[in-house]
Design a protein around this motif. Structure first.
Motif: not given
Length: 242
Positions: A44-63
């Protein structure tokens, strides 16, 4: 009474009344295996809770880290749509727990903001294409282990030797620790979601928490004003931390 089927990377964490299944939303083979197990079930209902958070300054982001972010928050939702929504009952709905970050105003959290915004667009388009009811839950900060996990996930970034953003990174860690204890109660959020699940005609978007509702309001301001307000707020909070 609901029959609840819960998926997680860690089994044995749920109430005994809940049927648990292993699922890593970043692993498509897990979906293929579960699809076979769910073939005789209608939801009747599908609930999605999955999630992670990657942080950092844009110029330092790792692809690779950025790809990891989207593999869970965006492609994880896409896999749920592809593999599980065929099992929805007529009139069933898909609910995705997004974030106020999907409004995209938070510096040093651009990967997380972008993935949540992209997931919301994906969800909305799916609803239009298939006439299936979808709901995006966009809570503010919630006092859960998400913050502790995020600190661990981003420890290399937070410990970066670059001095340019060091104060901001220290603030992010302190703010995460504070949110893990003093943000909105997860029980309050769970009750709100339970209410939404029970509604016959839910709205497509729900902002939960005062911080989420305030963040939504920034959509009605010119981008330049929003950017200046965010810069000022960050500067004041970093300065206050000293």
């Amino acid at each position: 009474e609901w029959n609840i089927y819960a998926t997680s990377r860690q089994i044995g964490m749920m109430d005994e009344k809940v049927r648990e299944f292993h699922l890593d939303v970043a692993n498509e083979m897990d979906f293929i295996h579960l699809k076979e197990k769910f073939k005789d079930i209608k939801f009747d209902v599908i609930l999605n809770f999955a999630g992670i958070a990657i942080a950092g300054a844009v110029e330092e982001l790792d692809e690779l880290e950025l790809k990891k972010q989207f593999d869970v928050n965006y492609f994880g939702l896409l896999r749920i749509i592809k593999y599980f929504t065929p099992f929805l009952n007529q009139g069933g709905r898909l609910i995705n727990v997004s974030s106020m970050a999907s409004y995209g105003i938070f510096p040093f959290l651009s990967p997380y903001c972008a993935s949540k915004a992209a997931a919301d667009i994906l969800l909305n388009s799916f609803s239009i294409e298939n006439d299936i009811k979808v709901v995006s839950i966009r809570p503010g900060a919630i006092a859960t282990k998400f913050w502790e996990t995020s600190i661990e996930l981003n420890k290399n970034t937070f410990n970066s030797q670059k001095e340019k953003f060091q104060q901001e990174k220290e603030f992010l860690v302190e703010n995460a620790n504070r949110n893990s204890l003093h943000a909105t109660s997860p029980i309050y959020v769970a009750k709100k979601i339970a209410q939404i699940v029970g509604l016959k005609n839910p709205k497509p978007v729900y902002n939960i928490g005062l911080d989420a509702k305030f963040t939504k309001l920034t959509r009605f301001l010119p981008q330049k004003i929003v950017n200046n307000l965010v810069k000022l707020a960050l500067k004041m909070r970093v300065k206050k931390k000293k």
